[in-house]
Motif scaffolding. Structure first.
Motif, PDB file in Angstrom:
ATOM      1  N   GLY A 264      22.280 -63.123   4.999  1.00 57.90           N
ATOM      2  CA  GLY A 264      21.213 -64.042   5.401  1.00 57.90           C
ATOM      3  C   GLY A 264      20.875 -65.065   4.342  1.00 57.90           C
ATOM      4  N   GLY A 265      21.878 -65.817   3.909  1.00 55.16           N
ATOM      5  CA  GLY A 265      21.694 -66.747   2.797  1.00 55.16           C
ATOM      6  C   GLY A 265      20.760 -67.900   3.069  1.00 55.16           C
ATOM      7  N   THR A 266      20.494 -68.213   4.337  1.00 49.84           N
ATOM      8  CA  THR A 266      19.587 -69.321   4.629  1.00 49.84           C
ATOM      9  C   THR A 266      18.127 -68.883   4.670  1.00 49.84           C
ATOM     10  OG1 THR A 266      19.829 -68.959   7.009  1.00 49.84           O
ATOM     11  CG2 THR A 266      21.319 -70.560   6.000  1.00 49.84           C
ATOM     12  N   GLY A 267      17.873 -67.588   4.613  1.00 53.02           N
ATOM     13  CA  GLY A 267      16.508 -67.076   4.744  1.00 53.02           C
ATOM     14  C   GLY A 267      15.670 -67.295   3.500  1.00 53.02           C
ATOM     15  N   PHE A 268      14.365 -67.128   3.653  1.00 48.27           N
ATOM     16  CA  PHE A 268      13.396 -67.366   2.577  1.00 48.27           C
ATOM     17  C   PHE A 268      13.674 -66.479   1.368  1.00 48.27           C
ATOM     18  CE2 PHE A 268       8.646 -67.116   1.353  1.00 48.27           C
ATOM     19  CZ  PHE A 268       8.691 -68.312   0.660  1.00 48.27           C
ATOM     20  N   VAL A 269      13.881 -65.187   1.598  1.00 51.12           N
ATOM     21  CA  VAL A 269      14.181 -64.265   0.497  1.00 51.12           C
ATOM     22  C   VAL A 269      15.642 -64.412   0.056  1.00 51.12           C
ATOM     23  CG1 VAL A 269      14.313 -61.843  -0.201  1.00 51.12           C
ATOM     24  CG2 VAL A 269      12.396 -62.629   1.194  1.00 51.12           C
ATOM     25  N   GLY A 270      16.537 -64.575   1.027  1.00 50.12           N
ATOM     26  CA  GLY A 270      17.961 -64.652   0.716  1.00 50.12           C
ATOM     27  C   GLY A 270      18.307 -65.758  -0.254  1.00 50.12           C
TER      28      GLY A 270
ATOM     29  N   SER B 240      30.376 -68.212  -2.559  1.00 45.61           N
ATOM     30  CA  SER B 240      31.227 -68.421  -1.383  1.00 45.61           C
ATOM     31  C   SER B 240      30.491 -67.937  -0.139  1.00 45.61           C
ATOM     32  CB  SER B 240      32.559 -67.682  -1.531  1.00 45.61           C
ATOM     33  OG  SER B 240      32.347 -66.285  -1.692  1.00 45.61           O
ATOM     34  N   PHE B 241      30.972 -68.380   1.034  1.00 45.73           N
ATOM     35  CA  PHE B 241      30.289 -68.136   2.302  1.00 45.73           C
ATOM     36  C   PHE B 241      31.202 -67.409   3.282  1.00 45.73           C
ATOM     37  CE2 PHE B 241      28.202 -71.676   0.336  1.00 45.73           C
ATOM     38  CZ  PHE B 241      26.869 -71.572   0.691  1.00 45.73           C
ATOM     39  N   VAL B 242      30.586 -66.514   4.066  1.00 42.71           N
ATOM     40  CA  VAL B 242      31.295 -65.832   5.151  1.00 42.71           C
ATOM     41  C   VAL B 242      30.438 -65.962   6.408  1.00 42.71           C
ATOM     42  CG1 VAL B 242      32.229 -63.642   5.999  1.00 42.71           C
ATOM     43  CG2 VAL B 242      32.319 -64.163   3.544  1.00 42.71           C
TER      44      VAL B 242
ATOM     45  N   SER C  44      26.285 -69.245  10.976  1.00 42.22           N
ATOM     46  CA  SER C  44      27.202 -70.358  11.264  1.00 42.22           C
ATOM     47  C   SER C  44      27.510 -71.093   9.969  1.00 42.22           C
ATOM     48  CB  SER C  44      26.562 -71.327  12.256  1.00 42.22           C
ATOM     49  OG  SER C  44      27.306 -72.528  12.320  1.00 42.22           O
ATOM     50  N   LEU C  45      28.781 -71.382   9.740  1.00 44.00           N
ATOM     51  CA  LEU C  45      29.157 -72.111   8.533  1.00 44.00           C
ATOM     52  C   LEU C  45      28.617 -73.540   8.544  1.00 44.00           C
ATOM     53  CD1 LEU C  45      32.822 -70.875   7.891  1.00 44.00           C
ATOM     54  CD2 LEU C  45      30.760 -70.312   6.596  1.00 44.00           C
ATOM     55  N   ASN C  46      28.086 -73.968   9.686  1.00 49.71           N
ATOM     56  CA  ASN C  46      27.444 -75.281   9.748  1.00 49.71           C
ATOM     57  C   ASN C  46      26.244 -75.370   8.808  1.00 49.71           C
ATOM     58  OD1 ASN C  46      29.223 -76.083  11.738  1.00 49.71           O
ATOM     59  ND2 ASN C  46      27.878 -75.491  13.428  1.00 49.71           N
ATOM     60  N   ARG C  47      25.706 -74.199   8.416  1.00 52.44           N
ATOM     61  CA  ARG C  47      24.526 -74.185   7.534  1.00 52.44           C
ATOM     62  C   ARG C  47      24.888 -74.033   6.054  1.00 52.44           C
ATOM     63  NH1 ARG C  47      19.414 -71.017   9.840  1.00 52.44           N
ATOM     64  NH2 ARG C  47      18.443 -72.503   8.419  1.00 52.44           N
ATOM     65  N   LYS C  48      26.174 -74.028   5.770  1.00 49.48           N
ATOM     66  CA  LYS C  48      26.635 -73.866   4.379  1.00 49.48           C
ATOM     67  C   LYS C  48      26.065 -74.971   3.472  1.00 49.48           C
ATOM     68  CE  LYS C  48      30.980 -74.144   1.782  1.00 49.48           C
ATOM     69  NZ  LYS C  48      32.462 -74.190   1.900  1.00 49.48           N
ATOM     70  N   GLN C  49      26.142 -76.211   3.925  1.00 47.41           N
ATOM     71  CA  GLN C  49      25.676 -77.328   3.099  1.00 47.41           C
ATOM     72  C   GLN C  49      24.181 -77.260   2.851  1.00 47.41           C
ATOM     73  OE1 GLN C  49      27.644 -79.446   1.390  1.00 47.41           O
ATOM     74  NE2 GLN C  49      25.683 -79.991   0.412  1.00 47.41           N
TER      75      GLN C  49
END
Length: 322
Positions: free
Chosen positions: A14-20, A63-65, A40-45
């Protein structure tokens, strides 16, 4: 420090989350190699931009998965080569779903999916983000100080979120007991998470502050709650990840003392009057409604030093009104 940590890879779900995002930031600052899952890798940027805005110039060790808690796909890839996993991702809705299972099933099955993949990959320790929801919602609160020894009873607890966090954490401990093998589990149980907002995804608790500032909260809800800064929540995850005595333990993550929405409103009016112009007139809460909880265990075992609740609240306010 960095030479020791660089060869250690940590997965943050959950890398886009507040804690993540704060966990990723602190791990990178300490020199770890980090993998993170996004639905979604669309949120990587978006993640990259947030980290850069927080001062991270080098992101070579990130890196992202693409992986979703509701499906088995890619979780084996996500945990491959990781020494530690911070399982932070979990659904937290703005409103109550019609069917509690909409929250309970993804929270429980997602946690088990991550634990199973981590065990199979030889991960040393998983740190699971649970909640005070799994601690404080079944016992008579009068004269009781909540600690990690307390458990919410999901059979009598009301609210899908409270049930989902309790059932997910119970399922995780059961899995570790029966199938965990040599892998270790530590659980963090944060209270209401405040602190500086970095991106679009902030906690439901910060949403309370936003609603308060905009004048949408017209009455004082009849409960109190603990407060913790998101930076301290990330810090306790990292401490729990490596501390030898943290294995098999749960830690209540809260600053000292509890507050009501009325208390927060009065505090903002005093400290940030320009931001408080739209705050509605609220009634104080009856003193008998105040609960008590202890962060002694986290401070004693992990050496955790949380910011004050006042600092966490002001950090939220300041980041919302800029």
């Amino acid at each position: 420090m960095e030479s020791l940590t660089k060869n250690q890879t940590v997965l943050v779900t959950g890398g886009t989350g507040f804690v993540g995002i704060y966990c990723i930031l602190q791990l990178l600052q300490q020199g770890y190699t980090v993998k993170t899952t996004v639905r979604s890798l669309n949120r990587k940027q978006e993640v990259i931009s947030l980290l850069q805005s927080a001062g991270m110039t080098s992101l070579e060790q990130l890196s992202f998965v693409e992986a979703d808690l509701g499906a088995d796909d890619h979780w084996n890839d996500a945990v491959e080569g990781c020494m530690y996993v911070l399982h932070v991702a979990s659904p937290f809705p703005a409103g109550e779903p019609e069917d509690a299972d909409e929250l309970i099933i993804p929270a429980r099955d997602g946690a088990l999916r991550v634990l199973k993949a981590a065990r199979n990959a030889g991960v040393k320790r998983v740190v699971l983000t649970s909640s005070f929801a799994a601690i404080g919602y079944s016992k008579d609160t009068k004269d009781h100080v909540f600690t990690e020894l307390d458990w919410t009873d999901p059979e009598i607890a009301s609210g899908a979120y409270i049930k989902s966090k309790t059932i997910a954490e119970m399922a995780a401990w059961d899995y570790m007991k029966n199938e965990g093998g040599d892998m270790e589990l530590t659980v963090i149980n944060p209270v209401a998470i405040f602190g500086p907002v970095m991106g679009q995804d902030h906690s439901t608790s910060v949403g309370f502050i936003k609603s308060l500032l905009e004048g949408h909260i017209k009455q004082t809800p009849g409960f109190t709650f603990g407060v913790v800064d998101v930076r301290d929540v990330a810090a306790i995850h990292l401490l729990a990840m490596t501390h030898p005595e943290a294995a098999g333990e749960r830690f209540l993550a809260t600053a000292s003392d509890v507050v009501s929405i009325y208390d927060i409103a009065q505090f903002i009016k005093k400290e940030r009057p320009a931001a408080a112009l739209n705050i509605a007139e609220l009634e104080p809460l009856d003193p008998s409604a105040y609960t008590a909880m202890s962060n002694e265990k986290a401070k004693r075992i992990l050496g955790w030093k949380p910011r004050s609740k006042e600092a966490a609240i002001l950090a939220s306010v300041d980041s919302l009104v800029i």
